[in-house]
Design a protein around this motif. Structure first.
Motif, PDB file in Angstrom:
ATOM      1  N   THR A  20     156.487  90.694  12.586  1.00  0.00           N
ATOM      2  CA  THR A  20     156.519  89.544  11.695  1.00  0.00           C
ATOM      3  C   THR A  20     155.743  88.416  12.363  1.00  0.00           C
ATOM      4  O   THR A  20     155.512  88.427  13.579  1.00  0.00           O
ATOM      5  N   GLY A  21     155.360  87.428  11.560  1.00  0.00           N
ATOM      6  CA  GLY A  21     154.658  86.298  12.138  1.00  0.00           C
ATOM      7  C   GLY A  21     155.478  85.591  13.190  1.00  0.00           C
ATOM      8  O   GLY A  21     154.964  85.220  14.260  1.00  0.00           O
ATOM      9  N   GLU A  22     156.765  85.407  12.934  1.00  0.00           N
ATOM     10  CA  GLU A  22     157.628  84.751  13.910  1.00  0.00           C
ATOM     11  C   GLU A  22     157.788  85.596  15.161  1.00  0.00           C
ATOM     12  O   GLU A  22     157.855  85.076  16.282  1.00  0.00           O
ATOM     13  N   ALA A  23     157.848  86.927  14.992  1.00  0.00           N
ATOM     14  CA  ALA A  23     157.968  87.797  16.154  1.00  0.00           C
ATOM     15  C   ALA A  23     156.760  87.648  17.076  1.00  0.00           C
ATOM     16  O   ALA A  23     156.902  87.417  18.282  1.00  0.00           O
ATOM     17  N   VAL A  24     155.563  87.765  16.519  1.00  0.00           N
ATOM     18  CA  VAL A  24     154.355  87.642  17.338  1.00  0.00           C
ATOM     19  C   VAL A  24     154.293  86.263  17.981  1.00  0.00           C
ATOM     20  O   VAL A  24     153.948  86.122  19.161  1.00  0.00           O
ATOM     21  N   SER A  25     154.655  85.241  17.232  1.00  0.00           N
ATOM     22  CA  SER A  25     154.624  83.885  17.776  1.00  0.00           C
ATOM     23  C   SER A  25     155.602  83.726  18.934  1.00  0.00           C
ATOM     24  O   SER A  25     155.269  83.142  19.970  1.00  0.00           O
ATOM     25  N   SER A  26     156.825  84.245  18.769  1.00  0.00           N
ATOM     26  CA  SER A  26     157.820  84.091  19.834  1.00  0.00           C
ATOM     27  C   SER A  26     157.447  84.901  21.064  1.00  0.00           C
ATOM     28  O   SER A  26     157.669  84.455  22.206  1.00  0.00           O
ATOM     29  N   LEU A  27     156.858  86.079  20.864  1.00  0.00           N
ATOM     30  CA  LEU A  27     156.407  86.882  22.003  1.00  0.00           C
ATOM     31  C   LEU A  27     155.307  86.156  22.766  1.00  0.00           C
ATOM     32  O   LEU A  27     155.305  86.113  24.008  1.00  0.00           O
ATOM     33  N   ALA A  28     154.370  85.576  22.025  1.00  0.00           N
ATOM     34  CA  ALA A  28     153.273  84.853  22.670  1.00  0.00           C
ATOM     35  C   ALA A  28     153.786  83.631  23.418  1.00  0.00           C
ATOM     36  O   ALA A  28     153.330  83.329  24.533  1.00  0.00           O
ATOM     37  N   ARG A  29     154.725  82.904  22.820  1.00  0.00           N
ATOM     38  CA  ARG A  29     155.281  81.727  23.502  1.00  0.00           C
ATOM     39  C   ARG A  29     155.981  82.126  24.793  1.00  0.00           C
ATOM     40  O   ARG A  29     155.886  81.427  25.811  1.00  0.00           O
ATOM     41  N   ALA A  30     156.689  83.250  24.779  1.00  0.00           N
ATOM     42  CA  ALA A  30     157.357  83.710  25.994  1.00  0.00           C
ATOM     43  C   ALA A  30     156.349  84.078  27.074  1.00  0.00           C
ATOM     44  O   ALA A  30     156.551  83.772  28.263  1.00  0.00           O
ATOM     45  N   ILE A  31     155.255  84.735  26.676  1.00  0.00           N
ATOM     46  CA  ILE A  31     154.221  85.094  27.646  1.00  0.00           C
ATOM     47  C   ILE A  31     153.598  83.834  28.241  1.00  0.00           C
ATOM     48  O   ILE A  31     153.391  83.736  29.459  1.00  0.00           O
ATOM     49  N   GLU A  32     153.314  82.841  27.407  1.00  0.00           N
ATOM     50  CA  GLU A  32     152.744  81.597  27.923  1.00  0.00           C
ATOM     51  C   GLU A  32     153.711  80.908  28.878  1.00  0.00           C
ATOM     52  O   GLU A  32     153.314  80.425  29.954  1.00  0.00           O
ATOM     53  N   ALA A  33     154.996  80.853  28.522  1.00  0.00           N
ATOM     54  CA  ALA A  33     155.986  80.187  29.356  1.00  0.00           C
ATOM     55  C   ALA A  33     156.170  80.883  30.697  1.00  0.00           C
ATOM     56  O   ALA A  33     156.577  80.245  31.689  1.00  0.00           O
ATOM     57  N   GLY A  35     153.958  81.856  32.668  1.00  0.00           N
ATOM     58  CA  GLY A  35     152.876  81.563  33.595  1.00  0.00           C
ATOM     59  C   GLY A  35     151.729  82.540  33.519  1.00  0.00           C
ATOM     60  O   GLY A  35     150.729  82.382  34.235  1.00  0.00           O
ATOM     61  N   ALA A  36     151.837  83.551  32.654  1.00  0.00           N
ATOM     62  CA  ALA A  36     150.720  84.483  32.468  1.00  0.00           C
ATOM     63  C   ALA A  36     149.516  83.728  31.910  1.00  0.00           C
ATOM     64  O   ALA A  36     149.643  82.698  31.250  1.00  0.00           O
ATOM     65  N   ASP A  37     148.335  84.264  32.192  1.00  0.00           N
ATOM     66  CA  ASP A  37     147.101  83.591  31.808  1.00  0.00           C
ATOM     67  C   ASP A  37     146.607  84.010  30.429  1.00  0.00           C
ATOM     68  O   ASP A  37     145.843  83.275  29.795  1.00  0.00           O
ATOM     69  N   ALA A  71     148.011  80.307  17.340  1.00  0.00           N
ATOM     70  CA  ALA A  71     148.660  79.198  16.654  1.00  0.00           C
ATOM     71  C   ALA A  71     149.983  78.807  17.306  1.00  0.00           C
ATOM     72  O   ALA A  71     150.433  77.661  17.169  1.00  0.00           O
ATOM     73  N   ALA A  72     150.610  79.749  18.014  1.00  0.00           N
ATOM     74  CA  ALA A  72     151.916  79.497  18.623  1.00  0.00           C
ATOM     75  C   ALA A  72     151.823  78.978  20.047  1.00  0.00           C
ATOM     76  O   ALA A  72     152.848  78.624  20.640  1.00  0.00           O
ATOM     77  N   THR A  73     150.620  78.925  20.622  1.00  0.00           N
ATOM     78  CA  THR A  73     150.456  78.561  22.024  1.00  0.00           C
ATOM     79  C   THR A  73     149.355  77.507  22.159  1.00  0.00           C
ATOM     80  O   THR A  73     148.634  77.218  21.206  1.00  0.00           O
ATOM     81  N   THR A  74     149.222  76.972  23.357  1.00  0.00           N
ATOM     82  CA  THR A  74     148.187  75.964  23.597  1.00  0.00           C
ATOM     83  C   THR A  74     147.270  76.310  24.761  1.00  0.00           C
ATOM     84  O   THR A  74     146.117  75.883  24.777  1.00  0.00           O
ATOM     85  N   ARG A  75     147.784  77.072  25.726  1.00  0.00           N
ATOM     86  CA  ARG A  75     147.021  77.375  26.943  1.00  0.00           C
ATOM     87  C   ARG A  75     146.636  78.839  27.042  1.00  0.00           C
ATOM     88  O   ARG A  75     145.592  79.190  27.616  1.00  0.00           O
ATOM     89  N   LEU A  76     147.438  79.711  26.490  1.00  0.00           N
ATOM     90  CA  LEU A  76     147.314  81.152  26.688  1.00  0.00           C
ATOM     91  C   LEU A  76     145.983  81.675  26.156  1.00  0.00           C
ATOM     92  O   LEU A  76     145.605  81.423  25.015  1.00  0.00           O
ATOM     93  N   LYS A  77     145.265  82.434  26.991  1.00  0.00           N
ATOM     94  CA  LYS A  77     144.033  83.062  26.535  1.00  0.00           C
ATOM     95  C   LYS A  77     144.363  84.281  25.686  1.00  0.00           C
ATOM     96  O   LYS A  77     145.441  84.883  25.824  1.00  0.00           O
ATOM     97  N   LEU A  78     143.432  84.657  24.825  1.00  0.00           N
ATOM     98  CA  LEU A  78     143.628  85.706  23.814  1.00  0.00           C
ATOM     99  C   LEU A  78     142.661  86.829  24.109  1.00  0.00           C
ATOM    100  O   LEU A  78     141.453  86.662  24.028  1.00  0.00           O
ATOM    101  N   HIS A  79     143.198  87.993  24.431  1.00  0.00           N
ATOM    102  CA  HIS A  79     142.426  89.045  25.088  1.00  0.00           C
ATOM    103  C   HIS A  79     142.433  90.307  24.231  1.00  0.00           C
ATOM    104  O   HIS A  79     143.505  90.863  23.943  1.00  0.00           O
ATOM    105  N   THR A  80     141.277  90.771  23.788  1.00  0.00           N
ATOM    106  CA  THR A  80     141.189  92.073  23.126  1.00  0.00           C
ATOM    107  C   THR A  80     140.985  93.132  24.201  1.00  0.00           C
ATOM    108  O   THR A  80     140.023  93.091  24.952  1.00  0.00           O
ATOM    109  N   HIS A  81     141.880  94.078  24.258  1.00  0.00           N
ATOM    110  CA  HIS A  81     141.853  95.073  25.340  1.00  0.00           C
ATOM    111  C   HIS A  81     142.161  96.460  24.773  1.00  0.00           C
ATOM    112  O   HIS A  81     143.263  96.948  24.910  1.00  0.00           O
TER     113      HIS A  81
END
Length: 308
Positions: A20-33, A35-37, A71-81
């Motif tokens: 869900t949109g909220e799921a992806v957003s919350s996962l991304a926010r947790a990754i950013e918090a 300290g991951a890059d 959209a859910a983060t401010t610093r986290l880089k977005l990586h296609t892998h």
């Protein structure tokens, strides 16, 4: 050493947990918090049923998924892998890349690969035997499109007689491109046409399935990195060059290793020239994944050199 953590969005058996949109957003926010890059996603638009039934995985469209993370983060880089370039017209890919790079304030890292699943190529109408040529062609075509100027480019399956794509990506001349694969050809592509190399642990059956070389030990990887550095020296290439490696025994679907062992391996990888590590943590549920991310941030990321 910088860290890219996997967004666990391939588990279609738990859509409310991960899709869900909220799921992806919350996962991304947790990754950013944590300290991951960066966070990363994979690319399988139409995988073969047999591959899925024998341990393969589904994937959301990578650019759509990363747009929610952006959209859910401010610093986290977005990586296609990794993005399989041959699956798509390169100008459509260039448009997606430029769009998300603009809207994320220049946070995209574009990992690219040639792909290996013949049935997926067939389903998408792409000649598997041309995949290497298509990737090299796509890299040249996308770079031309990202200039923001008129492009005259004739490819194997398209002809641009004077077309233009704006806006250009925010990162100039384009977001960093990391070429995947373990072979000498993949390394040459990374050195000559990209900004980094993204190998992965492989041996035996996995190497045969993916059609690439074994990299089973630190020594195997060191030899490959030395080859890349030798090529750069011979060509007089001085621009920055990243190496993004998955830690051994930490491929998708693996259990989380003891943190001391992870730290030891990350230090060993950094010592031979690895600058990024792409890591998939276990995701039994959304809460379980977030708990693993928080633990990884406190016990691993915070202890890496240069972290505060």
């Amino acid at each position: 050493m910088r860290i890219s953590l996997h967004l666990p969005i391939e588990d279609v058996s738990q859509p409310d947990e991960f899709l869900t949109g909220e799921a992806v957003s919350s996962l991304a926010r947790a990754i950013e918090a944590s300290g991951a890059d960066a966070c990363y996603v994979t690319d399988h638009p139409f995988p073969a049923e047999g591959w899925i039934n024998h341990g393969g995985h589904h994937a959301l469209d990578p650019f759509v998924a990363l747009s929610f993370a952006a959209a859910a983060t401010t610093r986290l880089k977005l990586h296609t892998h990794l993005i399989v370039l041959a699956y798509r017209n390169p100008f459509l890919t260039a448009k997606s890349v430029a769009s998300i790079d603009r809207l994320s304030d220049g946070r995209l890292i574009m990992g690219v690969g040639v792909g290996y699943m013949q049935q997926e190529f067939a389903a998408l109408g792409v000649d598997f035997t041309q995949r290497g040529k298509l990737v090299d062609e796509a890299l040249a075509a996308m770079k031309a499109a990202w200039t923001g100027e008129a492009v005259a480019f004739e490819g194997l399956h398209f002809n641009a007689p004077g077309n233009i794509a704006r806006p250009a990506p925010l990162q100039r001349p384009h977001p960093p491109i990391w070429a995947g694969g373990n072979s000498a050809l993949a390394i040459r592509r990374a050195v000559n046409h990209c900004d980094g190399w993204a190998p992965f642990p492989a041996k035996g059956k996995l190497s045969a399935i993916t059609g690439t070389d074994d990299i089973a030990t630190i020594d195997d990887l060191r030899i490959k990195i030395d080859y890349a550095m030798e090529l750069r020296g011979q060509a007089g290439i001085t621009r920055p060059f990243d190496v993004c490696m998955v830690p051994f025994k930490m491929m998708m679907g693996h259990e989380m290793a003891p943190t001391d062992a992870i730290l030891e391996q990350l230090h060993a990888l950094a010592a031979i020239g690895v600058t990024w590590s792409a890591i998939a943590l276990p995701a039994p549920s959304r809460a379980g994944f977030i708990e693993n991310v928080e633990r990884f941030g406190a016990e691993v990321i915070a202890k890496l050199p240069g972290r505060t």
